[in-house]
Design a protein around this motif. Structure first.
Motif, PDB file in Angstrom:
ATOM      1  N   VAL A  71       0.840  -1.198   0.000  1.00 30.21           N
ATOM      2  CA  VAL A  71       0.000   0.000   0.000  1.00 30.21           C
ATOM      3  C   VAL A  71       0.877   1.251   0.000  1.00 30.21           C
ATOM      4  O   VAL A  71       0.611   2.222  -0.712  1.00 30.21           O
ATOM      5  N   ALA A  72       1.954   1.227   0.777  1.00 29.50           N
ATOM      6  CA  ALA A  72       2.870   2.374   0.823  1.00 29.50           C
ATOM      7  C   ALA A  72       3.590   2.561  -0.509  1.00 29.50           C
ATOM      8  O   ALA A  72       3.766   3.696  -0.968  1.00 29.50           O
ATOM      9  N   LEU A  73       3.995   1.483  -1.164  1.00 29.85           N
ATOM     10  CA  LEU A  73       4.639   1.588  -2.478  1.00 29.85           C
ATOM     11  C   LEU A  73       3.751   2.335  -3.453  1.00 29.85           C
ATOM     12  O   LEU A  73       4.219   3.162  -4.238  1.00 29.85           O
ATOM     13  N   ARG A  74       2.482   2.018  -3.407  1.00 29.41           N
ATOM     14  CA  ARG A  74       1.496   2.608  -4.306  1.00 29.41           C
ATOM     15  C   ARG A  74       1.445   4.122  -4.143  1.00 29.41           C
ATOM     16  O   ARG A  74       1.321   4.852  -5.108  1.00 29.41           O
ATOM     17  N   GLY A  75       1.526   4.597  -2.911  1.00 29.90           N
ATOM     18  CA  GLY A  75       1.342   6.020  -2.663  1.00 29.90           C
ATOM     19  C   GLY A  75       2.606   6.822  -2.453  1.00 29.90           C
ATOM     20  O   GLY A  75       2.581   8.043  -2.553  1.00 29.90           O
ATOM     21  N   LEU A  76       3.728   6.165  -2.148  1.00 26.24           N
ATOM     22  CA  LEU A  76       4.952   6.898  -1.821  1.00 26.24           C
ATOM     23  C   LEU A  76       6.093   6.665  -2.793  1.00 26.24           C
ATOM     24  O   LEU A  76       7.037   7.445  -2.827  1.00 26.24           O
ATOM     25  N   GLY A  77       6.062   5.563  -3.527  1.00 29.20           N
ATOM     26  CA  GLY A  77       7.184   5.204  -4.375  1.00 29.20           C
ATOM     27  C   GLY A  77       8.150   4.292  -3.628  1.00 29.20           C
ATOM     28  O   GLY A  77       8.062   4.125  -2.406  1.00 29.20           O
ATOM     29  N   THR A  78       9.065   3.697  -4.361  1.00 31.45           N
ATOM     30  CA  THR A  78       9.954   2.683  -3.815  1.00 31.45           C
ATOM     31  C   THR A  78      10.950   3.230  -2.804  1.00 31.45           C
ATOM     32  O   THR A  78      11.115   2.679  -1.720  1.00 31.45           O
TER      33      THR A  78
END
Length: 187
Positions: free
Chosen positions: A70-77
């Motif tokens: 979920v964090a990858l989706r909104g923040l980037g790698t």
């Protein structure tokens, strides 16, 4: 290097269901880790050991991985990796408080550098004109600047909601992070 590669590949599929991604990755990693553990110890664990390992794996790997996706989706790698890499420092702080572990110079220096890195990410302001290509995909969203679309009769009500939707081509300027709607080249 493998962790970075895995994070970048997982980001590519991060718009899919995070629970399904965690389940699939667990089904792949679980048997591998079981074989590795048995090859090292040559001993079948007790039922209570299996149960405890399952609970730790569910929380430490399953729930953590779903939140990571979920964090990858909104923040980037890069940001997601930086934020999640603070976990050892949270564990160290807990060990100091709960177990009486010593506070060392090395621990303080490492924590200060980690805090500096997170602070730099949190205070960064990235804004420039950029172009969004025409795109059709499905993921949970709210109706923000990137999700201005009409709903079909069968689309779910309320927000956030999930349904297939189209992003029309758009050129604009606003603050953003390298999330799934802002993967673009910089000049």
């Amino acid at each position: 290097m493998s962790w970075g590669l895995d994070n970048n590949l997982t980001r590519k599929v991060s718009l899919a269901d995070p629970l399904q991604i965690a389940m699939l990755k667990g089904l792949i990693a679980g048997p591998f880790n079981l074989i590795l553990g048995l090859s090292i110890s040559h001993q079948i664990p007790t039922f209570s050991g299996i149960l405890l390992t399952g609970v730790v794996g569910f929380l430490g790997y399953g729930v953590s991985l779903a939140l990571f996706v979920v964090a990858l989706r909104g923040l980037g790698t890069a940001r997601t990796g930086a934020y999640f890499s603070t976990a050892p420092f949270i564990g160290s702080a807990a060990a100091v408080v709960l177990l009486g572990e010593p506070i060392t110079t090395q621990l303080l220096l490492a924590a200060a550098l980690m805090a500096l890195g997170v602070w730099l990410h949190l205070t960064e302001r990235h804004e420039h004109e950029h172009f969004h290509e025409d795109l059709v995909h499905t993921h949970p969203h709210v109706h923000d600047i990137h999700h201005r679309h009409a709903h079909e009769a069968g689309d779910p009500p309320g927000e956030p909601h999930t349904h297939a939707h189209q992003h029309s081509p758009m050129r604009h300027t606003h603050p953003h992070v390298p999330d799934m709607h802002h993967i673009h080249r910089h000049n």
